[in-house]
Enzyme design. Sequence first.
Site, PDB file in Angstrom:
ATOM      1  N   GLU A 145       0.848  -1.191   0.000  1.00 46.96           N
ATOM      2  CA  GLU A 145       0.000   0.000   0.000  1.00 46.96           C
ATOM      3  C   GLU A 145       0.883   1.240   0.000  1.00 46.96           C
ATOM      4  OE1 GLU A 145      -2.888   0.184   3.187  1.00 46.96           O
ATOM      5  OE2 GLU A 145      -3.661   2.112   2.489  1.00 46.96           O
ATOM      6  N   ASN A 200      -6.707   1.543   2.598  1.00 45.46           N
ATOM      7  CA  ASN A 200      -7.458   2.790   2.718  1.00 45.46           C
ATOM      8  C   ASN A 200      -7.007   3.814   1.684  1.00 45.46           C
ATOM      9  OD1 ASN A 200      -8.607   1.522   4.883  1.00 45.46           O
ATOM     10  ND2 ASN A 200      -7.545   2.699   6.443  1.00 45.46           N
ATOM     11  N   ASN A 258     -12.120  -1.101  -1.159  1.00 50.93           N
ATOM     12  CA  ASN A 258     -11.443  -1.575   0.053  1.00 50.93           C
ATOM     13  C   ASN A 258     -12.244  -1.185   1.285  1.00 50.93           C
ATOM     14  OD1 ASN A 258      -8.896  -2.443   1.597  1.00 50.93           O
ATOM     15  ND2 ASN A 258      -9.229  -0.373   2.380  1.00 50.93           N
ATOM     16  N   GLU A 259     -12.530  -2.149   2.125  1.00 51.98           N
ATOM     17  CA  GLU A 259     -13.151  -1.910   3.444  1.00 51.98           C
ATOM     18  C   GLU A 259     -14.243  -0.835   3.376  1.00 51.98           C
ATOM     19  OE1 GLU A 259     -10.148  -1.284   6.499  1.00 51.98           O
ATOM     20  OE2 GLU A 259      -9.506  -3.365   6.354  1.00 51.98           O
ATOM     21  N   TYR A 291      -6.809  -8.168  11.761  1.00 54.55           N
ATOM     22  CA  TYR A 291      -5.508  -7.980  12.413  1.00 54.55           C
ATOM     23  C   TYR A 291      -5.639  -8.428  13.866  1.00 54.55           C
ATOM     24  CZ  TYR A 291      -4.324  -5.232   8.284  1.00 54.55           C
ATOM     25  OH  TYR A 291      -4.082  -4.830   6.991  1.00 54.55           O
ATOM     26  N   GLU A 330      -6.286  -9.122   3.656  1.00 52.68           N
ATOM     27  CA  GLU A 330      -5.444  -8.415   4.641  1.00 52.68           C
ATOM     28  C   GLU A 330      -5.494  -9.216   5.930  1.00 52.68           C
ATOM     29  OE1 GLU A 330      -5.785  -4.177   5.388  1.00 52.68           O
ATOM     30  OE2 GLU A 330      -6.410  -3.837   3.322  1.00 52.68           O
ATOM     31  N   GLN A 378       1.453  -5.857   5.846  1.00 47.58           N
ATOM     32  CA  GLN A 378       1.804  -5.563   4.465  1.00 47.58           C
ATOM     33  C   GLN A 378       3.139  -6.251   4.160  1.00 47.58           C
ATOM     34  OE1 GLN A 378       1.357  -1.308   3.754  1.00 47.58           O
ATOM     35  NE2 GLN A 378      -0.722  -1.289   4.565  1.00 47.58           N
TER      36      GLN A 378
END
Length: 494
Positions: free
Chosen positions: A25, A70, A170-171, A242, A290, A347
Site C-alpha cells: 500500500e 485505505n 477496500n473496506e 488484524y 489483509e 503488508q
Amino acid sequence: MARLMVDPAFVVGALDRRLFGSFVEHMGRCVYTGIYEPGHPRADADGFREDVLELVRELGVTAVRYPGGNFVSNYDWEDGVGPKDQRPRRLDLAWRAIEPNQFGTDEFVAWSRKADVQPIWAVNLGTRGIREAVDLLQYCNLPAGTALSDRRVANGSPEPHGIRIWCLGNEMDGPWQIGHKTADEYARLAEETANAMRRVEPDLELVACGSSNAGMPTFGEWERVVLERTYDLVDHISLHAYYEPRDGDQASFLAAAEEMDRMISSVIATADHVKALKRSDKELTLSFDEWNVWYQQHFPGELGLGIREVGPLIEDSYTVDAAVVVGSLLITLLRHADRVKIACLAQLVNVIAPIRTEPGGRAWRQTIFHPFALTARYAGPTVLQTAITGGPDIHTAAFGKLPALWSTATYDENTGETAIFVVNRSETDTIDLEIPVAGGLIQHLALYDEDRSAVNTADQPDRVTPRTVDGTEIVDGVCTATLPPASWHLIRLS
Ligand code: AHR
C-alpha cells in the site's frame, strides 16, 4: 502424550498458491524507501531495491495486492502514470501524507514481474466509481488501439499488463474509509462496477468487499446484502483481520487462530446462505486479502498523524510470540484451503511487515518472515485433514477452552512428502507429540525462544530464526517430537 493422525486419503482441498500473497500500500515506507528507492546503493535501473526483491523472493510471496488499503479510496490512478516530473504531489486523505506519485501503476507492474508475483489490483470505489475502474482496467489490459491503452503504450508499456484479479474497493463498510458506504450503497456500486468491468473482460476474477473485521457491527449482514446483489458477478468475498494482544492477554493472543477460524466459517456460512437463496450451483470462495499481527493500540489514529511527507508509519517490531501467531494463522488458512483461495499478509515491507528496511541502508527479516517463508516453501499441493487426540487444553479469556495444539498438513503426491505444520499454543506445557508415519523424517524445524519478546533488528537481524529440533525421531513407524511452550513447527516426512 498427544497423537497427531494424518492420511493422504483425508483431503481438505487443493492448495491455491495465492494463499501466500502479500500487500503493498502507499502507506508509510512500504513503497518509498521500502520496495522503491532510487539512489539506494542496491537500487536497480528502475529504482527498485534489489536487496528487498531478494527477500521478497525468499519469502515465497506469490501475489501482491496494490495500491491499498485505505489509500486506494481516495487515489486517482491517473496521477501515478506518465512522465514522473509531471506527476502531482497530492495529499492522501487516508494517511494524511503527501503522495509524490513517483511510483504508480506501471512501476508496480514492472516491480511485480521482477518479484515474480501476480498483481492483485484494488479500484477506488470511495471517491470514484464505475468510470474510473473501467478506465484503469482498459489502461492496464487492452491491447494498443484505444485512447486508454495507447496512453499505456506511450508511457512505455506496449504489451497489456494482463491483471486478472481486481478488488472492488477496500473496506467500504468502515466509517474511517473515505467514501464509506452502507451495505446497500456498496452492493449497488459493486454490482454495477463488476458488470461494467466484465464488459471489458468477462473472465476477470473479481473480489467484493466483505467486512473490515469480524467485530464490525454489520459483520454478517454486510456480506449477506453485498452477496445478494453481486453473487453471480464476483468470484470472491474479502475478509480482513488484524490480531494483537489485548490488555496484556498473551494466552488469547497465542490462540488468535481461533478468531480467524470462526470468521472464515461465518463468512462461508453467509456465502452459502446466499447460494441457497439463489438456488445457485456456484460456490463462492474467499479472499483473506489483509491479515497479520498489528499492535493497533500503538497507532494514534489518522487524525493524530498530522499532514506530513511520506515517512515511517506503524513499523511494528514482531516478537517470537507474533511469529508463532502468524504461523498459526497460516495453519488456519490452510485448514480452509477448500474455500480460501487468496490471502495477503499485510503488508510486505516496513508497514506491519515481514521485511524491514533502513532508508539508504540495510534490509532484514522480522520474526514473522520465517513461518511464512517456510510454509510457502514446503506446503504441498494438497491440504490434508489432521486429527489430534490426547494433548492438553488451554484456557483463554477470549475463546474459552481450546486444544493447545493447532495443526494442518499438506501432501505432495509427486515427491511423497507430507509437511506437518503445528503450533503449541500453551504458555506453560511442553508437549510430547507422536505421529504414526509410513516413511522417514526429512526435517523438523521450529521457531521458539526462551525470550518470547525477542525481536530481530538491523543490528541483530538473526536474533530469532528457525532452528533444527534435535531428538525428533522415527521408531517402529511412529515419529516422536517435543514441542516447547509457545512454539511453531514444521515436520517434513517422506
Ligand atoms: O494495512 C493497513 C490498513 O488496514 C489498510 O489500509 C486498511 O485496508 C486496513 O484497515
